[in-house]
Design an enzyme around this catalytic site. Structure first.
Site, short mmCIF file in Angstrom:
data_model
loop_
_atom_site.label_atom_id
_atom_site.label_comp_id
_atom_site.label_asym_id
_atom_site.label_seq_id
_atom_site.Cartn_x
_atom_site.Cartn_y
_atom_site.Cartn_z
N CYS A 1 0.80 -1.40 -0.11
CA CYS A 1 -0.12 0.11 -0.17
C CYS A 1 0.78 1.43 -0.05
O CYS A 1 1.97 1.36 0.50
CB CYS A 1 -0.95 0.08 1.18
SG CYS A 1 -2.03 1.34 1.08
N ASP B 1 0.44 3.82 1.56
CA ASP B 1 0.35 4.40 3.10
C ASP B 1 2.06 4.60 3.73
O ASP B 1 2.74 3.73 3.50
CB ASP B 1 -0.35 3.31 4.11
CG ASP B 1 -0.86 4.04 5.38
OD1 ASP B 1 0.33 4.32 5.91
OD2 ASP B 1 -1.78 4.11 5.51
N ARG C 1 3.13 4.60 6.26
CA ARG C 1 3.50 4.03 7.54
C ARG C 1 4.10 2.47 7.23
O ARG C 1 4.22 1.79 8.19
CB ARG C 1 2.30 3.86 8.54
CG ARG C 1 1.96 5.31 9.05
CD ARG C 1 0.64 5.26 9.85
NE ARG C 1 -0.34 4.77 8.75
CZ ARG C 1 -1.40 4.87 9.23
NH1 ARG C 1 -2.00 4.90 10.44
NH2 ARG C 1 -2.49 4.34 8.22
N HIS D 1 -1.97 -4.04 5.00
CA HIS D 1 -1.99 -3.62 6.31
C HIS D 1 -3.23 -3.50 7.03
O HIS D 1 -4.18 -2.90 6.17
CB HIS D 1 -1.06 -2.34 6.65
CG HIS D 1 -1.60 -1.19 5.96
ND1 HIS D 1 -2.24 -0.04 6.59
CD2 HIS D 1 -1.87 -0.86 4.57
CE1 HIS D 1 -2.75 0.75 5.94
NE2 HIS D 1 -2.33 0.68 4.76
N CYS E 1 -6.21 -0.22 7.10
CA CYS E 1 -6.11 0.38 5.55
C CYS E 1 -7.04 1.56 5.48
O CYS E 1 -8.28 1.16 5.07
CB CYS E 1 -5.95 -0.68 4.60
SG CYS E 1 -5.53 0.06 2.83
CO CO Z 1 -3.53 1.30 2.85
#
Ligand code: CO
Length: 219
Positions: free
Chosen positions: A43, A45, A47, A99, A102
């Site tokens: 992803c 993302d 993090r 994750h 999400c």
């Molecule tokens: Co995500």
């Protein structure tokens, strides 16, 4: 906490210095080429940084990231990354890494319009429909979201196995395995969903390609 744009360059110089202290040839060696063993499809993302959470160095993981770690069969970007990493770099493992928590998966579970991304996340709604019975039984919204994160990763592993790229590698007896993982933002741990595949045995017949015909040379 939030860094300024300028700080990125200051930190970059510090990082270069620390790498050179450990190994004066670090960049010279890396600049000669790459031979990663892994393709990471994760992803976007911020993090979930592939190298950081796996303790790997530059040169060890080929990375593709998009919102909600999707393998969409019309996505030329993903297909190009997959083809290049499997056929040119000859990676041995391809992993889809979702994750928990999400935002893309949560948006797909809901009915609110977010914008252009609705069309991308629509693919996750298909996963919801496929597993409606199981998901409907989970009342807790966090547990429901967590389970959809896992099911979505599993479906994307299936999507990988349905590509001619992966199937041709398997038909050519390449030792290529595809895996599904989930990263837990709350404790930093990567969980193996144990949905790994190394052949087409688990696929519905309609998805299995015959090996490509040998070229006859005729126009
Ligand atoms: Co995500």
């Amino acid at each position: 906490m939030a860094k300024s744009f300028k700080e990125l360059f200051i930190n970059n110089e510090k990082w270069v210095q620390s790498k050179l202290e450990q190994d004066p040839q670090y960049f010279e060696k890396l600049s000669k080429g790459q031979k990663p063993n892994f393709l990471w499809i994760g992803c976007s993302d911020s993090r979930v940084p592939a190298n950081e959470v796996t303790g790997t160095e530059s040169g060890e993981i080929f990375v593709h990231r998009n919102i909600a770690n999707m393998v969409v069969h019309t996505d030329m970007n993903l297909l190009s990354v997959l083809d290049y990493s499997v056929n040119v770099l000859q990676v041995k493992h391809v992993m889809v890494v979702g994750h928990y928590g999400c935002g893309g998966v949560n948006a797909a579970l809901g009915n609110q319009q977010v914008g252009l991304i609705d069309n991308w996340l629509r693919n996750i709604k298909d996963v919801v429909r496929l597993h409606k019975e199981e998901l409907d039984r989970i009342e807790d919204p966090v547990l429901k979201s967590n389970r959809l994160v896992e099911l979505n990763v599993e479906e994307q592993v299936f999507n990988l196995s349905k590509t001619s790229i992966v199937q041709n590698a398997w038909a050519g007896n390449r030792k290529l395995r595809i895996h599904g993982l989930v990263y837990d933002l709350k404790n930093g741990l990567l969980k193996n969903l144990n949905v790994s595949m190394g052949d087409v045995a688990a696929l519905d017949e309609v998805y299995v390609f015959s090996p490509p015909p040998a070229s006859s040379g005729a126009a």
